[in-house]
Structures are given as structure tokens and as C-alpha cells.
Design an enzyme around this catalytic site. Structure first.
Site, PDB file in Angstrom:
ATOM      1  N   ILE A 665      -9.577  29.441  19.372  1.00 46.96           N
ATOM      2  CA  ILE A 665      -9.268  27.884  19.123  1.00 46.96           C
ATOM      3  C   ILE A 665      -8.184  27.784  18.391  1.00 46.96           C
ATOM      4  CG2 ILE A 665     -11.255  26.744  19.347  1.00 46.96           C
ATOM      5  CD1 ILE A 665     -11.576  26.855  16.294  1.00 46.96           C
ATOM      6  N   GLY A 669      -0.391  32.267  11.066  1.00 54.03           N
ATOM      7  CA  GLY A 669       0.031  33.475  10.062  1.00 54.03           C
ATOM      8  C   GLY A 669      -0.805  34.356   9.675  1.00 54.03           C
ATOM      9  N   ASP A 802      -0.971  26.621  -0.947  1.00 54.62           N
ATOM     10  CA  ASP A 802      -0.918  26.095   0.136  1.00 54.62           C
ATOM     11  C   ASP A 802      -1.637  24.769   0.761  1.00 54.62           C
ATOM     12  OD1 ASP A 802      -0.533  27.690   3.605  1.00 54.62           O
ATOM     13  OD2 ASP A 802       0.858  26.391   2.527  1.00 54.62           O
TER      14      ASP A 802
END
Length: 974
Positions: A665, A669, A802
Site C-alpha cells: 500500500i 524512504g 519528522d
């Protein structure tokens, strides 16, 4: 008529004519000014009419000749561009005051015509560009440019000609970084100097001692280094000194105590050291802020004799000895925060003697003694926090019921006695934290009258008796921890009325009776622990509807069938010999004795049909195996090791067998992501990280000079970091990690599956959905709470590193989960909340500016990234769009569209209905705070969540953002 009389008459005629000409010119200039501001706030200028006396215009002052000498339009709600060059045509103008408006645009380069100006106030506006050279304003005495949005290089050299300046206020502007300007110390008449938050760096020059008229010196939120210069002791007229949030080192210079006129002193958040003995003679102090430094030694006893001292913040230092016992007794004392020190001795008894105290914060010290009885009279008190000390005795009865009290935090002491019925009058009490003490007796029924309670922690005490049913009146209660006490009797059904409850822990008591089925109706319940009690009866089927990260019913007297949907929590039922299950092998199998013959036939039929189904499945399986043999040969031949973190209803084979192309799906990275559907219909997400590649791992948009990792090293590190972080985190808004499965060459992480993908998908891709504002708001609040937990609610702060909309996943109800912790870093307790990394990690458009060039990691990096996500929610834009311009991102774009209310409204996503646009602007304001260029100006995630809650749609409440609230809320814990 004599010649003399004739000459006087002629002279008078000339003067009158000249005055009339001057007056007429000034009138025309003012009318021209009005026309340029006609679309701003015309009501303010109603008196500015053609046939009126211009000296009676609102805000206008004239001299005896009718010439305009002053224009004061400050605080009038005016917007647009102000034509300063036209105003400079007023030849006699000496004062121009335009502060506290919303003027925008740039200032004309040429200010030569304003040569008579003595007073110029452009502060607290929305101007843009640089402030021009003002060398020709040699009569200037007052210059206010603070918080006016000017940028670029400030023309410090212009000051050389304005030697008469007495007020220079240019702080809170994003000027280019510059060392402390030496031109400033040449202004010998200066008595007010405000340079805070305008990118001043370097050392304070010794020549600062030459400004002997200085009464106010503020240079906070800057990059100052070095020691406080000894010459500062010459400034004997100084009343306010603000050095907050710099990198100053060393001790207070000898003789600092000679600054006896000081009323406000703030040197907090620096690297200062030594003792506070130099401050003992500053008897006029009203506010003393020294928190977050390295001060040691005892607090001078003289502080207890200061007659005007109203607030004192000394937290996070190394101070020892007792607090002065007279502290606050002679003034309208407002608050004290001396938390996180090594203080000993008793709590000063008279800090609320005058009935004005709002906060008493003395957490994490070695204080002894009791709580002074007279604090029951402190009706103004909002926060009482003395946790983690060695205090003892009983809590004075009236303290429980103080009418303004919002927090009682007395955990981890040696208090005893009981909670009294006085708590019924604590109408504002939100947090009651008394864990790890020696409290006993029963909980009073009156606790249900403290209806503002959201958090109750009573664990590890000696409470007895039944739990009062009035607990059910606490509709806002989110956390109730009562474990490790002696509570008995039934769990009251009324707890099912606490609809906001997310964490319920009643373990290790003597509770009996059945588990109330009403618990299954709590929509937000995330953790339920009823272990080590005497509960009996069946496990309610209603618990099956909960989405629990923790369920523990072990060591009770439960009986009957374990609901099938709860089988995955198999370790949660140990110590209940009366339970049975058809799926948990460690339990007896459930049988129906009355229909055993019929059950046998049914069992045989099930075996037959099951065999047929199994045979068909085997044929199909062999077919699939043949087509996928090449793809999966590697995975099946690896030696796998599984490590579980939650209750599991699957095996490693279930997961490994699902790693195939048709279940793929997503690719990222950090690896490929697969959707796995188990036999019972449960869905999981599996991240497959291969570690065999030797290709280099780089982050685009960063210089090649940045250190890089090999892909193998990078992915291995990300895997280990994500496992370490997520395995121990339990929060409704953080994605669940069930287990890790590892081999020499591959790693698998098994998560809960979130069917609605990511927030990025919903906002920016072909899957985008027309999210209404209420849904966007809920996503913002939920994601904010997840980050708040990481920063403030975990054993050690966790920095995600992040944060972005693609890492905010959405469940079937569009509730958010923070995901992808591959870059997270747990801060070590001994590094002061600051760490560094060898690799600049993150995603372009979300990375805080200081992280990009310094590689320094703090929680404020996450706050910045979250601010970008808020901007996405409000505007519908991606962080990087072509329309923003080259090298510009959404933060730049939003900043450039703050010129007027109309331009701000224009950037709100058109899909957000008109009725919600004002609500969206409230969130945009929070986003702007979060993305402040200086990390120190960004709020904490705890403050961000509070502001988002205050901005709830349809709530008649705005957000007030001020310098004080942004910079001066100086308490150890909000």
C-alpha cells in the site's frame, strides 16, 4: 497716518497672510492624508472636514500660528499604507504617533523633510521591508519601532546624528543579526533602551556603563554571550534590567547590589552561576526572575524583608538551604516558583498574608515540615504544587476547597489524614494529584461537586471504604488513578457517566462485585486496569467495543467465557481460574453440558466442513505459493525473531506470509508498507525494512557537505529508534506498535492499520476529501495532544523530528495518530533538553530554520513542524508550492499575506465555510506562533494544545497573544 503706523499695518498684513498660507497648506496636507486612509477606519477621521478648523481634527495639535506640530493616531484600528512622506510636508511637525494600529507596507526611503521630528512612534504595526536611514532626523528624541515587522539591516549608523535620543525602542523585529551596536552606547541622554528579540549578538560592551541616565535596559531573547560587564554597576538609575534567554555566563559583577533602584530584574534562561548574595541589597525589587541558570548557595535571608517583592522565580538552579521565612509577608505577593532546586526547611508561612497570591510552586526540593495552616485563607490561590519533597502532617481542611484553586499537586511526600468535605467548594479544581503519600479514610461523597476535575491521581496511599458514586458527576474527568489503596465494595455504575475518561486504574485494591457493563460505553477509554482485586462474575461483552491499548483484569475472581474479541489480550486475564475460552490455550475450554450430544454432532459436522474448506484453501494456497515462490523465497528462508509489545492474536507466519506485492500500500524512504488482513478480519499495517542495500542514503535539499549514512546503516538506525520509542508509548493519538519481527537482513514492524490514510492524502492527493473545519480542528487538536504527550507526558521527552501531514494517520472516524518515529530521539535527562545529530533529518518545508544550519535538536523543532501542519489545515496548501516563489515556503507565504484582514481571509482554504473562517484564523495565529524564527518565542506543545482548545469552533472566545503571554509565563509546569 504716520509712516510708523503704516509700516506696522503693512507688517501685520504680511504676517496674517503668511499664517493663512501656512494654515491652508497644512489643511490640504491633512485632507490628502484622510483620502489615503478613507478605506481604513473612516469613523476616526470624521472630524477631518474641508471647511473645519484643522487644529480641531482628531489627533491633531497645532501651535499658536495654526501650524500642525503633532499627529497622534495611535491605537485607532487603522490599516493600509500610511503616506509618511506626505506627512513630512508639514513643516512644523514634531510628533508623529501611529503605534498600535495595523499599518502595512514599506516606509519611504527619503525622510529628509521630517527634520523637525522629535517623536516618532511606528511600533506595534505590520510594516514590511527595512527601516530607512534617518540621519537627517537630528532632533529626534523618541523612536518607537518595536514590534513593527521591519526586517533587514537596521541603520544603526543613523543614530550618530541623533545624539539627543532619550528613548530607543526597536525590539521584537526580525532584523539581520548584528553584534551589540556600539552606536547605542554613544547616546549619553538615553534613559529607555529596548533591544529585545531583534537579533543582537555578542557581548555587552563595557561602554554600557557610560549611559548613566539609563532607567530601562532590555535585551532579552537575543544571542548575547560572555559575562555581564562590571561597568553595569555604574547605572545607578536603572529600574528595569531584562537579560532573559541569552547565553550569558559567569557571576553577577561585584557591586551589582549598588543598583538599588532596580524594581524588575530578569536574567533567566542563561548560564549564570555563583550565589545570589549581590542581590541582597536590592530592597526595591518587585519582580525577580532568575530561573534556569546554575546559581548555587543559599537564598539571601534579606529577600524575606523586601517590602515590594511580588513575584520570585528561581526554579531549575542548584540553590540550597531554607527559603526566607518572611518571604512575601510585607507585600502583595503574587507567586513563587523555586522548583527543581535543593532547598530544605519549611514552607514560608506568610506568602499569602495579604490575600493576593496566585501560585505557590516548590516542586522537586527537599522541603520538610507541614503546610502552614493560614494558607486556607488564601482565596486567590490558583496553583498549589509542592510535589516531590519530604513534607508531612495533614493538609489543612480548607485548602481542599479554595474557590480559585485549579491544581493541587502534593504527590510524593509523607502527608497523611484525609480529603475532607471542603472539596465541594473547589469549583475551579482541574487536577488533584496526591499520589505516593499516606492518606487514609474514605473519599468524601462531596468530591463529585468539584465538577471541573479532569485528572485525579490518588494511587499509592491508604484509602479505605467504597468509591463514592458521586464520581459520576465529573463529566470532564479524563484520568482516574486509584491503584494501590484499600478501596472496597463495588465499582459504582456511575463511572459510566464520565464520558471523557481515557485512563482508569483501580488495580491492587479490595474491590468486589461485578465489572460494570457501563464501562464499555466510555467512548474515549484507552487504558483499563482492574487487576489484583476481588471482582467476580462475567467479563462484560460491552468491553469488546473499546479500543484499548491496555487491558488488565488479572488476579480477580472472574468466571465465565472470555469474550472472543478480547482474546488478543490473553495475558490480561491470568489469575482468574473460573474463566474459560475457546481461543486462549492457557484457559479451560468452555463447554455446554446440557447439550453435549448435539454439540458432538455439530462438532463432527464442523470438522467435515472445516476439512473441505481447508482442502480448498490448501489448493489455492499451493497455487499462490507457486506464483510467488521467487518473490518470497528470501523471506521464508530467513531466521526470524519476534518481540511483542501488546496483546497479539497472530503469529509471525501470519505476517511473513502477507508480505507480497498485492498487499503493498505504500513505499517510503524507510521501507515498504503492506496491509495485512488476519483470519478474524482484523487489519494490520506492516513496514518491511530491508537492510542489505549498500546504496547511499541522502536527504535531498541539503548540502552534500552534510554527513550521510549508508542506506543499511540509516534504515537499521531508524528501525531501532522506532522500536525503542513506540514500544513503550501508550496514547490515543500515537499509532500502536504490536510487535517487531527481525532477521539478519530484514525487519518488520507491525502496527494498527489506519484505513483513511494520512492527512497529506486527505488534503493534497487524488484521494483528497472535502474536510470540514470541525473535522480539521479535531485533527489539529488530536495530533497536538499526541505531540504534547511525547514532549511532556513520557518518562523522557521524545522529539519526533519528522512531524508532517503524511505522518499523521487517520482512523475510520478521522481521528489522528502520530506515526513514523524512525527519526525520533529520546532526550537524555542530563543534556538539558538539547541534543545534536550528525544528520539533518526531516522533510523540506517542515524543518525548523535553526535545525537546518545548526543540527541542534529541541522540542521546538517539532513545534515548528506542527505549525506548518496547522498552516496546511487552514490554507489547504502544501508546504512547498510554486506560487510561493523561489526558495519560499508556506511560512514565508503566510507571513507575506498578513498585511490586512482581507488578505488574511483570502489565504483560508475556500473549502472552509464562511461561518468557520474566523475560527480558522484563530488556528492560523497559533501556527504563526509555532513557526517563529527564534525557538525561544515558540510556545511549548502543552501551551499549543491549550490554545487550540481555547479556539474550539463556536466557542465565544478569542486568543489573546501578547508579549507577556508569549515570553513571560515563567512557571515550571503549565
Amino acid at each position: 497716518m504716520s509712516p510708523t503706523t503704516l509700516n506696522l499695518t503693512f507688517f501685520s498684513f504680511l504676517v496674517i497672510t503668511l499664517f493663512s498660507t501656512v494654515s491652508s497648506d497644512d489643511l490640504q496636507i491633512l485632507l490628502k492624508l484622510k483620502s489615503s486612509l478613507s478605506n481604513s477606519n473612516p469613523g476616526v477621521l470624521n472630524s477631518w472636514k474641508v471647511n473645519s478648523d484643522h487644529c480641531r481634527f482628531t489627533g491633531v495639535t497645532c501651535d499658536s500660528r495654526g501650524s500642525v506640530t503633532e499627529i497622534d493616531l495611535s491605537g485607532q484600528g487603522l490599516t493600509g499604507n500610511f503616506p509618511i512622506d506626505s506627512v513630512c510636508e508639514l513643516k512644523s511637525l514634531q510628533k508623529l504617533s501611529l503605534g498600535f494600529n495595523s499599518f502595512s507596507g514599506s516606509i519611504p526611503i527619503d525622510l529628509k523633510n521630517c527634520t523637525n521630528l522629535k517623536y516618532l512612534d511606528l511600533g506595534n504595526n505590520l510594516f514590511s521591508g527595512t527601516f530607512p536611514d534617518f540621519s537627517d532626523l537630528n532632533q529626534l528624541q523618541y523612536l518607537y519601532l518595536n514590534n513593527s515587522a521591519f526586517s533587514g539591516v537596521f541603520p544603526w549608523k543613523s543614530i550618530r546624528n541623533a545624539t539627543g535620543i532619550v528613548v530607543l525602542s526597536v525590539g521584537d523585529n526580525p532584523f539581520d543579526t548584528t553584534p551589540f551596536p556600539y552606536e547605542v552606547v554613544s547616546l549619553k541622554k538615553l534613559y529607555w533602551l529596548y533591544l529585545s528579540n531583534c537579533s543582537i549578538t555578542g557581548k555587552i560592551p563595557p561602554a554600557i556603563g557610560d549611559l548613566i541616565e539609563l532607567e530601562n535596559f532590555e535585551v532579552a531573547d537575543s544571542g548575547l554571550t560572555g559575562e555581564i560587564p562590571p561597568e553595569i554597576v555604574k547605572l545607578t538609575k536603572l529600574r528595569q534590567l531584562e537579560l532573559y534567554n541569552n547565553n550569558l555566563t559567569g557571576k553577577f559583577p561585584s557591586g551589582f547590589g549598588n543598583l538599588k533602584n532596580l524594581t524588575k530584574l530578569d536574567a533567566s534562561t542563561n548560564n549564570l552561576e555563583g550565589d545570589l548574595s549581590e542581590l541582597r541589597t536590592l530592597t526595591n525589587l518587585v519582580s525577580l526572575q532568575m530561573f534556569e541558570n546554575g546559581f548555587s548557595g543559599e537564598i539571601p535571608p534579606e529577600f524575606g524583608e523586601f517590602k515590594d517583592l511580588m513575584n520570585l522565580s528561581l526554579y531549575t538552579n542548584k540553590l540550597t538551604g531554607p527559603l526566607p521565612q518572611g518571604l512575601g509577608s510585607l507585600a502583595d505577593f503574587d507567586f513563587i516558583d523555586a522548583s527543581s532546586n535543593l532547598l530544605t526547611g519549611p514552607i514560608p508561612p506568610d506568602m499569602c498574608k495579604n490575600g493576593k497570591m496566585k501560585a505557590l510552586l516548590l516542586l522537586q526540593n527537599n522541603l520538610t515540615g507541614t503546610i502552614p495552616e493560614n494558607y486556607v485563607n488564601c482565596l486567590s490561590l490558583k496553583r498549589f504544587r509542592v510535589a516531590e519533597n519530604s513534607l508531612n502532617g495533614t493538609v489543612p481542611n480548607g485548602l481542599w476547597g479554595l474557590p480559585e484553586l485549579e491544581i493541587i499537586d502534593i504527590a510524593m511526600n509523607n502527608f497523611e489524614g484525609s480529603i475532607t468535605a471542603d472539596i465541594k467548594t473547589a469549583k475551579m479544581l482541574g487536577t488533584l494529584d496526591i499520589k505516593f503519600n499516606k492518606f487514609s479514610d474514605e473519599l468524601p461523597e462531596e468530591i463529585g461537586e468539584a465538577k471541573a476535575l479532569t485528572k485525579i491521581e490518588l494511587n499509592n496511599n491508604r484509602f479505605l471504604g467504597e468509591i463514592p458514586s458521586s464520581i459520576g458527576k465529573l463529566k470532564g474527568l479524563s484520568s482516574l488513578k486509584m491503584q494501590s489503596n484499600g478501596f472496597s465494595g463495588n465499582i459504582p455504575d456511575s463511572i459510566g457517566s464520565c464520558s471523557m475518561l481515557s485512563d482508569l486504574n483501580m488495580a491492587q485494591n479490595s474491590l468486589s462485585g461485578e465489572i460494570p457493563h457501563m464501562l464499555g460505553s466510555l467512548p474515549t477509554l484507552n487504558a483499563l486496569n482492574l487487576s489484583d482485586n476481588k471482582l467476580s462474575g462475567r467479563i462484560p461483552e460491552s468491553l469488546s467495543s473499546l479500543r484499548l491499548s491496555l487491558l488488565d483484569l488479572s488476579n480477580n475472581k472472574l468466571s465465565g467465557r472470555v469474550p472472543l474479541s478480547l482474546s488478543s489480550y490473553n495475558g490480561s486475564f491470568n489469575g482468574n481460574p473460573g474463566l474459560c475460552s475457546t481461543t486462549i490455550k492457557s484457559f479451560n475450554r468452555c463447554v455446554n453440558s446440557s447439550g453435549s450430544h448435539r454439540d458432538t454432532r455439530i462438532f463432527v459436522l464442523c470438522i467435515v466442513f472445516g476439512s473441505l474448506i481447508l482442502l480448498a484453501a490448501l489448493v489455492f494456497f499451493l497455487y499462490l505459493k507457486k506464483t510467488e515462490k521467487k518473490e518470497r523465497r528470501t523471506l521464508r528462508h530467513e531466521s526470524w525473531s519476534i518481540k511483542s509489545f501488546r496483546r497479539m492474536s497472530f503469529t509471525e507466519d501470519d505476517i511473513i506470509d502477507s508480505i507480497k506485492e498485492e498487499n503493498l500500500i505504500g513505499r517510503g524512504g524507510c521501507g515498504d508498507v503492506y496491509r495485512v488482513v488476519l483470519g478474524d478480519g482484523k487489519e494490520l499495517a506492516v513496514k518491511h525494512i530491508r537492510r542489505s542495500s549498500t546504496d547511499s542514503f541522502t536527504k535531498k535539499n541539503f548540502s552534500s557537505s552534510m554527513p550521510i549514512l549508508s542506506e543499511k546503516e540509516g534504515r537499521s538506525k531508524e528501525f531501532e529508534t522506532e522500536v525503542q520509542t513506540l514500544s513503550s508509548i501508550r496514547h490515543l493519538n500515537v499509532v500502536k506498535l504490536y510487535c517487531s519481527i527481525t532477521s539478519d537482513d530484514s525487519s518488520l514492524l507491525v502496527y494498527e492499520y489506519l484505513p483513511n490514510g494520512s492527512l497529506w492524502d486527505m488534503l493534497h492527493t487524488c484521494k483528497k476529501s472535502n474536510l470540514g473545519w470541525e473535522t480539521r480542528y479535531d485533527i489539529a487538536l488530536g495530533a497536538g495532544k499526541g505531540l504534547e504527550y511525547l514532549h511532556h507526558g513520557y518518562e523522557k521527552p521524545v522529539i519526533h523530528r519528522d512531524v508532517k501531514s503524511s505522518n499523521i494517520l487517520l482512523d475510520e472516524f478521522l481521528k489522528p495518530r502520530i506515526a513514523d518515529f524512525g527519526l525520533a530521539k529520546i532526550l537524555q535527562a542530563n543534556n538539558g533538553g538539547l541534543d545534536s545529530t550528525h544528520v539533518v533529518a526531516g522533510t523540506y518545508g517542515y524543518i525548523a530554520p535553526e535545525y537546518g544550519y545548526s543540527s541542534k535538536v529541541t522540542e521546538k523543532c517539532d513545534v515548528y513542524s506542527f505549525g506548518v501542519v496547522l498552516m496546511e489545515l487552514v490554507t489547504g496548501k502544501k508546504p512547498i508550492e510554486a506560487e510561493f516563489g523561489e526558495s519560499k515556503d508556506i511560512v514565508d507565504w503566510v507571513s507575506n499575506n498578513l498585511k490586512s484582514k482581507e488578505s488574511v481571509m483570502e489565504i483560508v482554504d475556500k473549502k472552509i465555510g464562511e461561518m468557520y473562517k474566523d475560527d480558522a484564523i484563530k488556528i492560523l495565529r497559533i501556527a504563526i506562533l509555532c513557526t517563529a524564527r527564534l525557538p525561544a518565542l515558540r510556545p511549548t506543545m502543552r501551551s499549543v494544545v491549550q490554545m487550540i482548545e481555547d479556539a474550539e469552533p463556536c466557542r465565544l472566545m478569542g486568543i489573546v497573544i501578547s508579549k507577556e503571554s508569549d515570553m513571560k509565563i515563567k512557571e515550571i509546569s503549565s
